[in-house]
Write an enzyme that holds these catalytic residues in place. Structure first.
Site, short mmCIF file in Angstrom:
data_model
loop_
_atom_site.label_atom_id
_atom_site.label_comp_id
_atom_site.label_asym_id
_atom_site.label_seq_id
_atom_site.Cartn_x
_atom_site.Cartn_y
_atom_site.Cartn_z
N GLU A 1 4.45 10.25 2.49
CA GLU A 1 5.05 9.70 1.27
C GLU A 1 4.47 10.36 0.03
OE1 GLU A 1 3.84 8.10 3.89
OE2 GLU A 1 4.63 6.07 4.07
N CYS B 1 -0.27 4.71 -0.67
CA CYS B 1 1.08 5.22 -1.00
C CYS B 1 1.86 4.19 -1.81
CB CYS B 1 1.83 5.60 0.26
SG CYS B 1 1.17 7.07 1.05
#
Ligand code: THU
Length: 148
Positions: free
Chosen positions: A69, A103
């Site tokens: 990500e 993330c």
């Protein structure tokens, strides 16, 4: 997959979601994950319609590992993209692949409204980034103004 909706620049309809998932799956195949052997793919849809893919990049010094990500987000940011509509995250797990806490924090920095498609074997779970990290720390908590 439902929720057709107009965001600032791009309509995230089912067809686009499918495309995003395909990009994430393609990226996942190239993951550099010799230590965990857990391959993750991510595909980030910018508001101008461009797609940035990423995969996890591990390191023998484990904390130096970067998730799929964040690779996708930092690629896009470094290319000048600033607004994001959606991200798909894939893995080989039967469970929908849920982004880690770090993330989620990075998603909150750049795209709290972004749709996150967590892709599993037979299902896709979709949430706004802001709903994945409630009560999160952010620029508002800091006493000084930020530059951008
Ligand atoms: N990983 C990701 O890339 N994204 C996630 O959402 C979860 C975890 C990676 C980090 C590491 O390379 C491996 O998966 C196992 O944690």
């Amino acid at each position: 997959m439902v929720n057709d909706e107009l965001t600032a620049g791009v309509i995230v309809d089912d067809e686009l979601k499918k495309k995003l998932i395909e990009h994430a799956r393609a990226a996942q195949r190239n993951a550099y994950a010799p230590y965990s052997r857990f391959r993750v793919g991510a595909a980030l849809l910018a508001e101008d319609g461009s797609i940035y893919a990423g995969f996890n990049i591990e390191n023998s010094s484990y904390p130096a590992t970067v998730c799929a990500e964040r690779v996708a987000i930092y690629k896009a940011i470094s290319e000048g993209r600033k607004a994001f509509a959606a991200m798909a995250v894939t893995s080989d797990s039967p469970l929908p692949c849920a982004p880690c806490g770090v993330c989620r924090q990075v998603m909150m920095e750049f795209a709290p409204e972004m749709r996150v498609l967590m892709v599993g074997q037979d299902s896709v779970v979709e949430r706004r980034a802001k709903d994945l990290l409630p009560l999160s720390f952010g620029a508002d908590h800091m006493s000084h103004d930020r530059d951008e």
